[in-house]
Design a protein around this motif. Structure first.
Motif, PDB file in Angstrom:
ATOM      1  N   LEU A  12      37.444   3.894  44.805  1.00 17.68           N
ATOM      2  CA  LEU A  12      37.175   3.707  46.231  1.00 17.68           C
ATOM      3  C   LEU A  12      37.965   2.490  46.707  1.00 17.68           C
ATOM      4  CD1 LEU A  12      35.485   4.945  48.504  1.00 17.68           C
ATOM      5  CD2 LEU A  12      33.688   3.347  47.957  1.00 17.68           C
ATOM      6  N   PRO A  13      39.132   2.719  47.301  1.00 17.43           N
ATOM      7  CA  PRO A  13      40.031   1.620  47.644  1.00 17.43           C
ATOM      8  C   PRO A  13      39.427   0.478  48.463  1.00 17.43           C
ATOM      9  CG  PRO A  13      41.185   3.691  47.866  1.00 17.43           C
ATOM     10  CD  PRO A  13      39.751   4.020  47.578  1.00 17.43           C
ATOM     11  N   PRO A  14      38.574   0.730  49.471  1.00 13.52           N
ATOM     12  CA  PRO A  14      38.017  -0.411  50.213  1.00 13.52           C
ATOM     13  C   PRO A  14      37.170  -1.351  49.347  1.00 13.52           C
ATOM     14  CG  PRO A  14      37.826   1.551  51.540  1.00 13.52           C
ATOM     15  CD  PRO A  14      38.268   1.990  50.174  1.00 13.52           C
ATOM     16  N   VAL A  15      36.524  -0.823  48.328  1.00 11.49           N
ATOM     17  CA  VAL A  15      35.726  -1.682  47.447  1.00 11.49           C
ATOM     18  C   VAL A  15      36.642  -2.613  46.661  1.00 11.49           C
ATOM     19  CG1 VAL A  15      34.135  -1.723  45.491  1.00 11.49           C
ATOM     20  CG2 VAL A  15      33.848  -0.017  47.288  1.00 11.49           C
ATOM     21  N   GLY A  16      37.740  -2.077  46.148  1.00  8.68           N
ATOM     22  CA  GLY A  16      38.698  -2.915  45.432  1.00  8.68           C
ATOM     23  C   GLY A  16      39.307  -3.973  46.338  1.00  8.68           C
ATOM     24  N   ALA A  17      39.611  -3.592  47.579  1.00  6.87           N
ATOM     25  CA  ALA A  17      40.166  -4.553  48.536  1.00  6.87           C
ATOM     26  C   ALA A  17      39.138  -5.629  48.871  1.00  6.87           C
ATOM     27  CB  ALA A  17      40.618  -3.836  49.801  1.00  6.87           C
ATOM     28  N   ALA A  18      37.887  -5.235  49.048  1.00  8.77           N
ATOM     29  CA  ALA A  18      36.838  -6.201  49.373  1.00  8.77           C
ATOM     30  C   ALA A  18      36.600  -7.170  48.223  1.00  8.77           C
ATOM     31  CB  ALA A  18      35.544  -5.479  49.728  1.00  8.77           C
ATOM     32  N   MET A  19      36.698  -6.682  47.001  1.00 13.99           N
ATOM     33  CA  MET A  19      36.525  -7.563  45.845  1.00 13.99           C
ATOM     34  C   MET A  19      37.634  -8.606  45.772  1.00 13.99           C
ATOM     35  SD  MET A  19      35.274  -4.908  42.908  1.00 13.99           S
ATOM     36  CE  MET A  19      35.118  -6.147  41.641  1.00 13.99           C
ATOM     37  N   ASN A  30      42.480  -1.643  55.134  1.00 16.96           N
ATOM     38  CA  ASN A  30      42.334  -0.719  54.019  1.00 16.96           C
ATOM     39  C   ASN A  30      41.367   0.406  54.354  1.00 16.96           C
ATOM     40  OD1 ASN A  30      41.056   0.122  51.234  1.00 16.96           O
ATOM     41  ND2 ASN A  30      43.134  -0.659  50.908  1.00 16.96           N
ATOM     42  N   VAL A  31      40.289   0.100  55.048  1.00 18.98           N
ATOM     43  CA  VAL A  31      39.351   1.155  55.458  1.00 18.98           C
ATOM     44  C   VAL A  31      40.062   2.164  56.352  1.00 18.98           C
ATOM     45  CG1 VAL A  31      37.288   1.642  56.844  1.00 18.98           C
ATOM     46  CG2 VAL A  31      37.281  -0.255  55.211  1.00 18.98           C
ATOM     47  N   LEU A  32      40.829   1.679  57.307  1.00 20.72           N
ATOM     48  CA  LEU A  32      41.571   2.563  58.209  1.00 20.72           C
ATOM     49  C   LEU A  32      42.583   3.413  57.436  1.00 20.72           C
ATOM     50  CD1 LEU A  32      42.220   3.458  61.105  1.00 20.72           C
ATOM     51  CD2 LEU A  32      43.863   1.580  61.197  1.00 20.72           C
ATOM     52  N   LEU A  33      43.314   2.799  56.526  1.00 25.92           N
ATOM     53  CA  LEU A  33      44.291   3.549  55.733  1.00 25.92           C
ATOM     54  C   LEU A  33      43.614   4.590  54.855  1.00 25.92           C
ATOM     55  CD1 LEU A  33      46.718   0.689  54.669  1.00 25.92           C
ATOM     56  CD2 LEU A  33      47.241   2.606  56.188  1.00 25.92           C
ATOM     57  N   THR A  34      42.463   4.267  54.319  1.00 31.07           N
ATOM     58  CA  THR A  34      41.739   5.218  53.478  1.00 31.07           C
ATOM     59  C   THR A  34      41.222   6.390  54.302  1.00 31.07           C
ATOM     60  OG1 THR A  34      41.112   3.434  51.975  1.00 31.07           O
ATOM     61  CG2 THR A  34      39.860   5.477  51.814  1.00 31.07           C
ATOM     62  N   ILE A  35      40.801   6.125  55.532  1.00 30.28           N
ATOM     63  CA  ILE A  35      40.362   7.212  56.415  1.00 30.28           C
ATOM     64  C   ILE A  35      41.538   8.122  56.763  1.00 30.28           C
ATOM     65  CG2 ILE A  35      39.533   7.730  58.753  1.00 30.28           C
ATOM     66  CD1 ILE A  35      37.718   5.242  58.472  1.00 30.28           C
ATOM     67  N   LEU A  36      42.702   7.523  56.990  1.00 24.45           N
ATOM     68  CA  LEU A  36      43.884   8.310  57.336  1.00 24.45           C
ATOM     69  C   LEU A  36      44.393   9.123  56.151  1.00 24.45           C
ATOM     70  CD1 LEU A  36      45.795   5.751  59.571  1.00 24.45           C
ATOM     71  CD2 LEU A  36      44.536   7.774  60.298  1.00 24.45           C
ATOM     72  N   GLY A  37      44.165   8.633  54.969  1.00 22.26           N
ATOM     73  CA  GLY A  37      44.581   9.339  53.763  1.00 22.26           C
ATOM     74  C   GLY A  37      44.269   8.489  52.550  1.00 22.26           C
ATOM     75  N   PHE A  38      43.825   9.114  51.489  1.00 28.26           N
ATOM     76  CA  PHE A  38      43.393   8.355  50.323  1.00 28.26           C
ATOM     77  C   PHE A  38      44.551   7.576  49.703  1.00 28.26           C
ATOM     78  CE2 PHE A  38      42.503   7.916  45.789  1.00 28.26           C
ATOM     79  CZ  PHE A  38      41.271   7.289  45.839  1.00 28.26           C
ATOM     80  N   LEU A  39      45.720   8.178  49.620  1.00 28.71           N
ATOM     81  CA  LEU A  39      46.859   7.537  48.955  1.00 28.71           C
ATOM     82  C   LEU A  39      47.310   6.244  49.645  1.00 28.71           C
ATOM     83  CD1 LEU A  39      48.742   7.738  46.559  1.00 28.71           C
ATOM     84  CD2 LEU A  39      50.264   9.111  47.960  1.00 28.71           C
ATOM     85  N   PRO A  40      47.439   6.200  50.981  1.00 23.58           N
ATOM     86  CA  PRO A  40      47.805   4.918  51.606  1.00 23.58           C
ATOM     87  C   PRO A  40      46.778   3.813  51.357  1.00 23.58           C
ATOM     88  CG  PRO A  40      48.128   6.708  53.157  1.00 23.58           C
ATOM     89  CD  PRO A  40      47.429   7.283  51.966  1.00 23.58           C
TER      90      PRO A  40
END
Length: 52
Positions: A12-19, A30-40
Motif C-alpha cells: 500500500l504505497p501511501p503507508v510506505g510514504a507516510a512512514m 502519493n495518495v493522489l497518484l495511487t488513486i490515479l493508478g497503483f504503479l505511479p
C-alpha cells in the motif's frame, strides 16, 4: 527499518510514504497518484524511501 518501509510501499504505497515523510504534502501527492493508478503511487513511494 527500510525493508519494512519497502514492503509497506509495495502493498500500500501511501503507508510506505507516510512512514518515510509523515503526513506531509508528499503523502497527499502519493495518495493522489495511487488513486490515479497503483504503479505511479508505488514508484513515488519507493522514490521517497530511496531518496534519503
Amino acid at each position: 527499518m527500510d525493508i519494512l518501509k519497502v514492503i509497506f510501499a509495495i502493498i500500500l504505497p501511501p503507508v510506505g510514504a507516510a512512514m518515510q515523510v509523515g503526513i506531509t504534502k508528499h503523502f497527499w501527492i502519493n495518495v493522489l497518484l495511487t488513486i490515479l493508478g497503483f504503479l505511479p503511487g508505488l514508484i513515488h513511494a519507493l522514490w521517497l524511501i530511496f531518496k534519503k
